[in-house]
Design a protein around this motif. Structure first.
Motif, mmCIF file in Angstrom:
data_model
loop_
_atom_site.group_PDB
_atom_site.id
_atom_site.type_symbol
_atom_site.label_atom_id
_atom_site.label_comp_id
_atom_site.label_asym_id
_atom_site.label_seq_id
_atom_site.Cartn_x
_atom_site.Cartn_y
_atom_site.Cartn_z
ATOM 1 N N HIS A 111 55.579 26.390 43.246
ATOM 2 C CA HIS A 111 56.333 27.542 43.019
ATOM 3 C C HIS A 111 55.195 28.630 43.355
ATOM 4 C CE1 HIS A 111 59.972 26.471 41.291
ATOM 5 N NE2 HIS A 111 59.334 25.708 40.908
ATOM 6 N N ASP B 77 36.188 23.025 36.067
ATOM 7 C CA ASP B 77 37.598 23.638 35.191
ATOM 8 C C ASP B 77 37.652 23.205 33.806
ATOM 9 O OD1 ASP B 77 40.167 24.160 37.430
ATOM 10 O OD2 ASP B 77 40.763 23.899 35.451
ATOM 11 N N TYR C 95 38.580 36.496 31.735
ATOM 12 C CA TYR C 95 37.618 36.746 30.687
ATOM 13 C C TYR C 95 36.991 38.160 30.795
ATOM 14 C CZ TYR C 95 38.265 31.761 30.025
ATOM 15 O OH TYR C 95 38.906 30.617 29.879
HETATM 16 N N1 MGD Z 1 51.516 26.845 45.330
HETATM 17 C C1 MGD Z 1 50.877 28.239 45.118
HETATM 18 N N2 MGD Z 1 50.012 28.606 45.844
HETATM 19 C C2 MGD Z 1 49.707 29.586 45.652
HETATM 20 C C3 MGD Z 1 50.142 30.778 44.630
HETATM 21 C C4 MGD Z 1 51.351 30.407 44.147
HETATM 22 O O1 MGD Z 1 51.703 30.883 43.066
HETATM 23 N N3 MGD Z 1 51.412 29.050 44.076
HETATM 24 N N4 MGD Z 1 49.534 32.144 44.641
HETATM 25 C C5 MGD Z 1 48.531 32.468 45.345
HETATM 26 C C6 MGD Z 1 47.718 33.517 44.751
HETATM 27 S S1 MGD Z 1 48.511 35.129 44.563
HETATM 28 C C7 MGD Z 1 46.622 33.110 44.142
HETATM 29 S S2 MGD Z 1 45.701 34.428 43.334
HETATM 30 C C8 MGD Z 1 46.002 31.941 44.327
HETATM 31 C C9 MGD Z 1 45.417 31.334 43.010
HETATM 32 O O2 MGD Z 1 44.785 30.497 43.201
HETATM 33 P P1 MGD Z 1 43.778 29.771 42.115
HETATM 34 O O3 MGD Z 1 42.925 30.817 41.334
HETATM 35 O O4 MGD Z 1 42.722 28.819 42.697
HETATM 36 O O5 MGD Z 1 44.883 29.124 41.273
HETATM 37 P P2 MGD Z 1 44.965 28.974 39.676
HETATM 38 O O6 MGD Z 1 45.758 27.538 39.512
HETATM 39 O O7 MGD Z 1 45.579 30.191 38.838
HETATM 40 O O8 MGD Z 1 43.798 28.736 38.611
HETATM 41 C C10 MGD Z 1 42.535 27.958 39.138
HETATM 42 C C11 MGD Z 1 41.994 27.123 38.035
HETATM 43 O O9 MGD Z 1 41.280 27.841 37.207
HETATM 44 C C12 MGD Z 1 41.477 26.849 35.981
HETATM 45 N N5 MGD Z 1 40.797 27.420 34.919
HETATM 46 C C13 MGD Z 1 41.593 28.216 33.831
HETATM 47 N N6 MGD Z 1 40.412 28.761 33.002
HETATM 48 C C14 MGD Z 1 39.349 28.297 33.440
HETATM 49 C C15 MGD Z 1 37.928 28.562 33.058
HETATM 50 O O10 MGD Z 1 37.761 29.247 31.982
HETATM 51 N N7 MGD Z 1 36.995 27.915 33.748
HETATM 52 C C16 MGD Z 1 37.114 27.492 34.683
HETATM 53 N N8 MGD Z 1 36.139 27.033 35.407
HETATM 54 N N9 MGD Z 1 38.455 26.992 35.272
HETATM 55 C C17 MGD Z 1 39.464 27.591 34.718
HETATM 56 C C18 MGD Z 1 42.649 26.353 35.995
HETATM 57 O O11 MGD Z 1 42.748 25.154 35.215
HETATM 58 C C19 MGD Z 1 43.112 26.186 37.528
HETATM 59 O O12 MGD Z 1 42.764 24.719 37.960
HETATM 60 O O13 MGD Z 1 46.810 30.986 44.815
HETATM 61 C C20 MGD Z 1 47.766 31.315 45.798
HETATM 62 N N10 MGD Z 1 48.493 30.165 46.242
#
Ligand code: MGD
Ligand code: MGD
Ligand code: SF4
Ligand code: MO
Length: 696
Positions: free
Chosen positions: A578, A198, A299
């Motif tokens: 949220h 991350d 990206y």
């Molecule tokens: N509580 C909660 N839960 C959810 C949602 C919500 O809104 N709230 N939404 C739902 C939905 S629609 C989705 S799509 C999922 C999303 O779930 P995830 O995609 O897992 O969640 P995010 O927190 O958007 O992003 C994941 C991580 O990517 C990291 N990150 C950012 N840029 C980079 C990078 O360049 N490289 C790397 N390796 N990491 C990076 C961020 O710091 C973050 O920790 O969650 C689902 N669940």
């Protein structure tokens, strides 16, 4: 006192966990995990438990509304349902008569109930059904299609039985799916290793065995180096690769220059630490999962990051394996018959998709099913390949979900009808001509839905309480329009009519849902034998389909744009309490987190004279932005700032959320134009912002 328990399905986010609702004297007293759903252990997440906060909030649309002022001006008149549905149907009829049925665009959040929306759009005669996914997981979807010939949900993350899980751009403990979280924590208790890659220490990072804090935008270099170690040290599953992986020799040749030392220069991750991690990871194979990510519209090369993640899983022999990524079963795979699809009751429209998905030059490799909604918005403006004059945003808030909302509004200028179907106010609803307020999930029933997995099932959401306001269920809204537009099959009076149609021939009846709220189609988990729908029937590293669209399967690594010295790269993600932008005004969740903060590195903060909790202004290269509090930490890459998405609301009808925090979408000027030609995801993290301290 009269009390009952009703089986529902949580509607606080798109995951849709099975829920049980306690109703006392006609009021919802509590919402819990469905006790029969093993993976939940009886609980929902904080947002799920805050469902009553949505139901009993008066700050949501309570009756249909028709715009009286300019778009977005916020002048409305309340209307009856008959009036509002007549208004929408009359406009749709006129537009269809003048421009053809393809002049309707419909965008949907997606999820298990999309069959209804799809059927409505096709019943109207339009090919232009889209989901929201170019702002979310399209790169993962297209990566999975290109490597395995199947969609991302056709592979299961068997977290419960995994021995080593890698989370890359995947914040599993805050981007929550309750069953996945429980399964991972159970696996951890049983000794499963966890690695997190991350750009900041997120919550999973704080619990990991290996944590790599990398330079934003360099994940592809990291993954190529991982493959390099796997290949050069012969750590791959030889038998599996020989049998199932096509073009392995070309991959071998391609990754030769991408050593861990090369990756260290790009990512900042120590080369020896990377080697040690890969060796440990390979030892746990095939019960390993390299998560390909979820929200990866970030990206220009995110698509290739996802592809390499899938390729690593294949090299480990994890595809199809217990504790890896087994193939998801549908009803047919366990000797049962699946639900009848409502969409298939209607003929396929003659016109081609306006967004070009699946047919236009450079877009032949895209999944035509849910299309590419941002490109459909462009088609509204360009009128190419034909005019689009009506737009229904169903459970979708593009003005909060896509970069540069002002640019999105401009693309919509030629619309003669814009409708929002929603249960909260949103920027998009506020900009619409007509708001059709949907009942919250606690006040409505939904279609029968099917869920694939190791144990496929059907599930059914029942209405827990009567609607508090003059709102309707989605099936009622579309039945109302179907009656006016002459769309057969959907013009029903009772939900049972749709349920019975869906269940026909499945051997399951509506009464079967009474016991648990869902019906399992198999008694035990099924690990399906491998089969791939790629042209070769194998796992393909080189994709002919990509090639034909002019997208290289294995592009050489290119370093991300340098962050200007006085700027930061904007990054974003979720928080546990949220959902996107639509719970900030929920009174219970607002109390837990009323605004977002700006993460920035201690060294950068010092240079700017910023202390923790100081008020700062963050601005895009075009000058938009806002003010929020600084969170100064050592645990973020110095080139990045990070904020939780979904804040910075401006609507006067949301008294709590209004004016709290900043919206990341406002920091991405012209961001709609920058999308990944391989995976179609928007590149939302290719923007730079400046930060300065401001007086209180
Ligand atoms: N509580 C909660 N839960 C959810 C949602 C919500 O809104 N709230 N939404 C739902 C939905 S629609 C989705 S799509 C999922 C999303 O779930 P995830 O995609 O897992 O969640 P995010 O927190 O958007 O992003 C994941 C991580 O990517 C990291 N990150 C950012 N840029 C980079 C990078 O360049 N490289 C790397 N390796 N990491 C990076 C961020 O710091 C973050 O920790 O969650 C689902 N669940
Ligand atoms: N800058 C930036 N942009 C992002 C993201 C980011 O992190 N940063 N995240 C992206 C991701 S992962 C996603 S999934 C999208 C999400 O953005 P959207 O696809 O727009 O989805 P939501 O915000 O979940 O819901 C949209 C609207 O539908 C309403 N709604 C929710 N549930 C229901 C329902 O059951 N019925 C009805 N009728 N209405 C409902 C909500 O009140 C809300 O107004 O945004 C994406 N855009
Ligand atoms: S993850 Fe939480 S908010 Fe989403 S459906 Fe499950 S319980 Fe509801
Ligand atoms: Mo998402």
């Amino acid at each position: 006192m009269e009390s009952k328990q009703v089986f529902s399905v949580c509607g606080m986010c798109s995951v849709r966990c099975p829920a049980a609702v306690d109703v006392v004297d006609g009021r919802v007293a509590g919402v819990f995990g469905n006790p029969h759903a093993a993976g939940l252990k009886g609980s929902l997440c904080a947002r799920g438990a805050a469902g009553p906060g949505l139901l009993y909030d008066d700050e949501r649309p309570q009756t249909p509304m028709i715009r009286t002022g300019e778009r977005g001006e916020g002048k409305w008149r309340a209307a009856t349902w008959d009036e509002a549905l007549d208004y929408v149907a009359d406009k749709l009829k006129a537009i269809r008569a003048e421009h053809g049925p393809e002049a309707l665009l419909f965008s949907d959040r997606g999820g298990p109930y999309m069959d209804l929306s799809k059927a409505f759009v096709r019943g109207f005669g339009s090919p232009n059904y889209c989901n929201h996914d170019t702002a979310c997981a399209r790169n993962v979807q297209h990566a999975c299609l290109s490597v395995f010939g199947c969609g991302r949900k056709e592979l299961v993350y068997d977290l419960k039985n995994a021995r080593h899980v890698v989370l890359q751009t995947r914040n599993i403990l805050e981007g929550i799916n309750v069953k996945e979280v429980n399964d991972l924590l159970d696996a951890r208790d049983a000794g499963c290793k966890l690695t997190v890659i991350d750009i900041r220490a997120n919550i999973p990072g704080a619990k990991a065995d290996h944590f790599f804090l990398i330079r934003p935008g360099t994940d592809y270099a990291f993954n190529l180096a991982v493959i390099n170690v796997i290949v050069t040290e012969k750590l791959y599953a030889r038998k599996f690769v020989k049998e199932w992986v096509k073009d392995f020799d070309l991959l071998k040749e391609f990754i030769a220059p991408y050593t861990p030392e090369f990756a260290e220069k790009e990512t900042g991750a120590n080369a020896e630490a990377l080697r040690a991690f890969v060796r440990q990871f390979a030892k746990a194979a095939p019960s390993v999962i390299w998560h390909p990510g979820w929200m990866v519209s970030r990206y220009g090369d995110s698509f290739h990051v996802c592809r390499t993640a899938y390729i690593i899983n294949a090299l480990m022999g994890a595809i199809g394996a217990k504790g890896g990524l087994p193939l998801s079963c549908k009803a047919g795979d366990v000797g049962r018959k699946g639900l009848k699809q409502l969409v298939e009751l209607f003929p396929k429209p003659e016109a081609k998709r306006a967004d070009g998905a699946g047919w236009a030059e450079g877009r032949t490799h895209f999944d035509a099913g849910p299309g590419l909604v941002n490109l459909a918005f462009e088609a509204i403006a360009s009128e190419k390949p034909y005019p689009i004059r009506a737009y229904i945003a169903h459970r979708h808030d593009p003005l909060m979900a896509f970069p540069d909302p002002e640019a999105v509004k401009k693309l919509w200028a030629k619309l003669e009808l814009m409708v929002a179907v929603t249960f909260t106010w949103s920027d998009t609803a506020w900009f619409a001509d007509v708001v059709l307020p949907m009942s919250t999930y606690l006040e409505r029933e939904s279609l029968v839905a099917g869920k694939g997995g190791l144990k496929p099932q059907f599930f059914l959401r029942q209405r827990a309480v009567a609607p508090r306001f003059d709102t309707k269920a989605d099936w009622e809204i579309y039945a109302g329009l179907a009656k006016r537009l002459g769309i057969a099959h959907l013009a029903v009076d009772r939900p049972e009519e749709l349920w019975e149609l869906q269940l026909e021939g499945t051997g399951v009846s509506v009464a079967d849902f009474a016991a648990k709220g869902f019906v399992e189609l198999a008694a035990k988990p099924t690990y399906k034998p491998l089969a791939f729908k790629t042209p070769s029937g194998k796992i393909e590293i080189l994709s002919e389909k990509l090639d034909k669209a002019g997208v290289p399967s294995l592009p050489p690594y290119a370093s991300p744009a340098k962050t200007p010295k006085d700027r930061f790269r904007i990054t974003f993600g979720r928080c546990g309490v949220h959902t996107q932008g639509h719970t900030v005004n929920n009174p219970l969740l607002f109390e837990l987190m009323p605004e977002n903060v700006l993460w920035l590195h201690t060294s950068r903060a010092k240079a700017l004279g910023i202390h923790d909790k100081d008020l700062v202004e963050v601005s895009s290269t075009r000058g938009e932005g806002g003010r929020l509090r600084a969170f100064v930490t050592d645990f973020i890459h110095p080139e990045a700032v990070f904020m939780v998405h979904g804040f910075g609301h401006t609507l006067p009808v949301e008294s709590r959320a209004k004016g709290r925090g900043v919206s990341d979408n406002d920091l991405m000027p012209d961001g709609l134009d920058n999308w990944d030609k391989g995976g179609a995801g928007i590149c939302m993290q290719e923007h730079f912002v400046s930060v300065r301290r401001v007086a209180e």
